[in-house]
Design a protein around this motif. Structure first.
Motif, mmCIF file in Angstrom:
data_model
loop_
_atom_site.group_PDB
_atom_site.id
_atom_site.type_symbol
_atom_site.label_atom_id
_atom_site.label_comp_id
_atom_site.label_asym_id
_atom_site.label_seq_id
_atom_site.Cartn_x
_atom_site.Cartn_y
_atom_site.Cartn_z
ATOM 1 N N LEU A 1 0.820 -1.213 0.000
ATOM 2 C CA LEU A 1 0.000 0.000 0.000
ATOM 3 C C LEU A 1 0.853 1.262 0.000
ATOM 4 N N LYS A 2 2.122 1.131 0.401
ATOM 5 C CA LYS A 2 3.004 2.305 0.324
ATOM 6 C C LYS A 2 3.406 2.620 -1.106
ATOM 7 N N VAL A 3 3.325 1.654 -1.991
ATOM 8 C CA VAL A 3 3.620 1.988 -3.390
ATOM 9 C C VAL A 3 2.334 2.256 -4.185
ATOM 10 N N ALA A 4 1.212 2.345 -3.501
ATOM 11 C CA ALA A 4 -0.025 2.678 -4.225
ATOM 12 C C ALA A 4 0.111 4.061 -4.865
ATOM 13 N N ASN A 5 0.651 5.009 -4.128
ATOM 14 C CA ASN A 5 0.783 6.363 -4.679
ATOM 15 C C ASN A 5 1.764 6.418 -5.849
ATOM 16 N N THR A 6 2.887 5.736 -5.723
ATOM 17 C CA THR A 6 3.867 5.795 -6.825
ATOM 18 C C THR A 6 3.325 5.041 -8.042
ATOM 19 N N THR A 7 2.526 4.009 -7.800
ATOM 20 C CA THR A 7 1.926 3.271 -8.914
ATOM 21 C C THR A 7 0.887 4.145 -9.613
ATOM 22 N N ALA A 8 0.169 4.904 -8.813
ATOM 23 C CA ALA A 8 -0.808 5.831 -9.397
ATOM 24 C C ALA A 8 -0.091 6.832 -10.303
ATOM 25 N N ARG B 1 -8.401 -6.604 5.231
ATOM 26 C CA ARG B 1 -9.815 -6.954 5.335
ATOM 27 C C ARG B 1 -10.046 -8.355 4.800
ATOM 28 N N GLU B 2 -9.891 -8.492 3.476
ATOM 29 C CA GLU B 2 -9.928 -9.809 2.845
ATOM 30 C C GLU B 2 -8.537 -10.067 2.267
ATOM 31 N N PHE B 3 -8.296 -11.313 1.875
ATOM 32 C CA PHE B 3 -6.985 -11.606 1.290
ATOM 33 C C PHE B 3 -6.773 -10.864 -0.027
ATOM 34 N N ASP B 4 -7.860 -10.565 -0.711
ATOM 35 C CA ASP B 4 -7.678 -9.905 -2.010
ATOM 36 C C ASP B 4 -7.851 -8.382 -1.944
ATOM 37 N N THR B 5 -7.862 -7.817 -0.747
ATOM 38 C CA THR B 5 -8.041 -6.362 -0.642
ATOM 39 C C THR B 5 -6.961 -5.612 -1.430
ATOM 40 N N GLN B 6 -5.706 -6.010 -1.213
ATOM 41 C CA GLN B 6 -4.625 -5.304 -1.913
ATOM 42 C C GLN B 6 -4.755 -5.464 -3.421
ATOM 43 N N LYS B 7 -5.062 -6.666 -3.852
ATOM 44 C CA LYS B 7 -5.174 -6.884 -5.298
ATOM 45 C C LYS B 7 -6.271 -5.998 -5.887
ATOM 46 N N ARG B 8 -7.378 -5.870 -5.160
ATOM 47 C CA ARG B 8 -8.477 -5.070 -5.698
ATOM 48 C C ARG B 8 -8.112 -3.608 -5.781
ATOM 49 N N ILE B 9 -7.319 -3.153 -4.838
ATOM 50 C CA ILE B 9 -6.840 -1.763 -4.919
ATOM 51 C C ILE B 9 -5.962 -1.597 -6.157
ATOM 52 N N PHE B 10 -5.057 -2.548 -6.358
ATOM 53 C CA PHE B 10 -4.128 -2.409 -7.481
ATOM 54 C C PHE B 10 -4.797 -2.594 -8.839
ATOM 55 N N GLU B 11 -5.922 -3.254 -8.871
ATOM 56 C CA GLU B 11 -6.648 -3.331 -10.143
ATOM 57 C C GLU B 11 -7.041 -1.937 -10.623
ATOM 58 N N GLN B 12 -7.260 -1.044 -9.678
ATOM 59 C CA GLN B 12 -7.622 0.334 -10.035
ATOM 60 C C GLN B 12 -6.410 1.141 -10.505
ATOM 61 N N LEU B 13 -5.218 0.709 -10.115
ATOM 62 C CA LEU B 13 -4.023 1.524 -10.332
ATOM 63 C C LEU B 13 -3.118 0.988 -11.431
ATOM 64 N N THR B 14 -3.495 -0.166 -11.995
ATOM 65 C CA THR B 14 -2.628 -0.792 -12.994
ATOM 66 C C THR B 14 -3.456 -1.159 -14.228
ATOM 67 N N ILE B 15 -2.753 -1.555 -15.274
ATOM 68 C CA ILE B 15 -3.448 -1.911 -16.508
ATOM 69 C C ILE B 15 -3.738 -3.412 -16.556
ATOM 70 N N ALA B 16 -3.018 -4.191 -15.743
ATOM 71 C CA ALA B 16 -3.289 -5.638 -15.646
ATOM 72 C C ALA B 16 -2.796 -6.124 -14.295
#
Ligand SMILES: Cc1ncc(C[n+]2csc(CCOP(=O)(O)OP(=O)(O)O)c2C)c(N)n1
Ligand SMILES: [Mg+2]
Length: 545
Positions: free
Chosen positions: A79-86, A118-133
């Motif tokens: 989650l710390k690289v969410a901003n840089t990925t954005a 929250r769930e095991f896929d919480t991080q993945k779901r966040i990154f689906e918004q920030l990446t192309i695949a």
């Protein structure tokens, strides 16, 4: 018998095959197994102080080299690289985010494992918004294909991608005898021909065409195509701020940065009075366009990017940006007489005779301009570092990096590290505000660890200067650090405290000589001083109010 390739090793092989040599990040127990695989591989791990630093470094690495990678642990790192990925998403930089994760077996019965949100896929779901695949490599049967698919998307769209590696799968073999799939996407030929015919007719009929080049020309490696197009036709070129340095500033048909009211007035007048603006790889962002002070009429424009192709009010589907550019090169575009165009004016020479004068933002950039060489990569952070850098005369075509759209502070110091590792011939000149430096400047420790030698210029105006011009208050003040004393703390590098032009001159000369480590120039500026570009922008805006 040859051992079957594991999922982790296959990922490493594919990254290597695409030119990646360094992976930035910080380990954690969910990713330690993969770190061991990295350690035994030909890729080099670059440990940063903070994951955000790793993310920005990988982004710059990707901008210079074509692909970058960051590897972190689950959630606390991810989650710390969410901003840089954005930022990488918004500015089109292909970064592969590799995150460790709880093993698939551990996930049964949904236990409360550490780092889970929250769930095991919480991080993945966040990154689906920030990446192309995005993919979780949870199945050995499909893991290799998934790696191929996701890496292909990064290269195809020049956007970040996400790969999650559950820790009990990194060492598990994938399917034997897998061959990486090469996917070749094609333009629709008839559409392409029709689009080109319309574009050629429009350009040939134009009295005063101009090319506006953007960041995608660089990302898709089309600088040479652009150069040839300009040379063949004598159509002059301007660049957006995000695309600055797609051509070197010294090319005779290059006029400089077009950025609405923020850019130079002569460039603005030329572009806005053109009857055919050929926008190539341009993003219509507010910063690129001088916070919407640009006046570009779609009726007089050709607009080609990897996402969209339109000519006047016609839109064409399924025409790849590359194919359109190449088509223009082969098309029968009339060769014109060279037009009289504005030229980038090398900033006025620095007046070192009046050395006792205090450094101003203007004189700082004048002096820096004289300092640039073919080996410099200018990395500018958000703030007046970026605005001032708009007027720098960059000699070479790729050597300018700045987060000119998403505009997250804290980019420049770690990006300097990524850029130098991506191309060791370059010496980074990092321009960073004191506010941005306080966010990620400690990554200088990483520069020390890996023997890098950036020159870091801290524009120390005691606060969030850019914001002061919009609306001032005590929330724009910062504690004034003794930035130049960081070498003491890090046990390496050289620091300079600078108040006068003479001191600036001497420090830059010393920095030129001192190539063994980083140099930090703490340049004291007045809180309300600002670059000519920022002044033009605010004046331009004021006129419209
Ligand atoms: C991560 C992040 N937080 C907040 C902002 C909003 N912001 C834009 S410019 C700016 C001030 C920058 O200060 P500094 O780095 O000192 O540069 P200066 O404007 O003084 O040249 C701020 C806070 C931002 N762009 N990015
Ligand atoms: Mg500041």
């Amino acid at each position: 018998m040859r051992q079957a390739t594991s999922i982790g090793d296959y990922l490493i092989q594919r990254l290597y095959a695409h030119g990646v040599r360094h992976v930035f990040g910080i380990p954690g127990d969910y990713v330690l197994g993969f770190y061991e695989q990295l350690l035994r591989s030909r890729l080099r791990i670059i440990n940063t102080c903070d994951e955000q630093g790793a993310g920005f470094a990988a982004d710059a690495y990707a901008r210079v080299r074509g692909l970058g990678a960051v590897c972190i642990t689950y959630c606390v790192g991810g989650l710390k690289v969410a901003n840089t990925t954005a930022e990488a998403f918004a500015e089109k930089s292909p970064v592969v985010i590799i995150s460790g994760a709880p093993g698939m077996k551990e996930r049964e019965k949904n236990p409360l494992l550490h780092h889970k949100v929250r769930e095991f896929d919480t991080q993945k779901r966040i990154f689906e918004q920030l990446t192309i695949a995005a993919a979780v490599l949870s199945d050995p049967q499909t893991a290799f294909q998934e790696i191929d698919r996701v890496l292909h998307a990064a290269l195809r769209y020049k956007r970040p991608v996400y790969l999650e590696l559950p820790r009990d799968l990194a060492a598990v073999p994938g399917i034997p005898h897998h061959r990486p799939t090469e996917i070749h996407e094609q333009s629709d030929e008839r559409t392409r021909r029709e689009a080109l015919a319309e574009a050629v007719a429009m350009i040939n009929a134009a009295r005063k065409p101009v090319i506006l080049a953007g960041v995608e020309v660089h990302r898709f490696g089309l600088q040479n195509a652009l150069l040839r197009l300009a040379e063949q036709t004598n159509i002059p070129v301007a660049a957006t701020l995000l695309g600055k340095s797609v051509l070197g500033d010294q090319h005779p048909f290059y006029m400089g940065v077009y950025a609405g009211a923020m850019g130079r007035d002569d460039v603005r007048r030329y572009v806005e009075s053109s009857d055919c603006v050929i926008m190539l790889g341009v993003f219509m962002t507010d910063v690129n366009l001088g916070i919407y002070t640009a006046h570009l009429d779609p009726a007089r424009s050709i607009y080609a990017t990897s996402e969209k192709l339109s000519i006047r009010y016609h839109t064409f589907e399924n025409v790849r940006f590359k194919d359109f550019m190449r088509g223009l090169l082969k098309a029968r575009l009339a060769r014109r007489r060279p037009a009289r165009i504005p030229r980038p004016q090398p900033l006025k020479a620095f007046r070192s005779v009046r050395g006792k004068d205090k450094v101003s933002v203007k004189s700082l950039f004048q002096r820096i301009n004289a300092f640039l060489t073919e080996e410099t990569v200018v990395v500018a952070d958000v703030g007046d570092a970026l605005f001032g850098a708009a007027d720098l005369f960059i000699h070479h075509r790729t050597e300018f990096l700045g987060p000119a759209y998403y505009a997250s502070m804290g980019f420049a110091v770690p990006a300097g590290i990524g850029a130098q590792l991506a191309d060791p011939r370059l010496r980074p000149l990092v321009l960073v505000g004191d506010g941005a430096f306080q966010m990620t400047g400690m990554e200088l420790a990483t520069a020390v660890r890996y023997n890098l030698n950036p020159i870091v210029v801290v524009l120390n105006n005691r606060g969030y200067g850019t914001e002061r011009h919009i609306h001032d208050g005590p929330y724009n003040d910062l504690l004034v650090w003794n930035y130049h004393r960081l070498p003491e703390m890090l046990g390496a590098g050289r620091g300079f405290e600078i108040e006068t032009e003479e001191q600036l001159d001497q420090a830059l000369r010393a920095a030129e000589q001192h190539t063994d480590g980083f140099c930090l120039l703490n340049v004291r500026l007045e809180p309300l001083d600002r670059s000519p570009a920022l002044q033009r922008l605010t004046e331009g805006l004021a006129k419209r109010l």
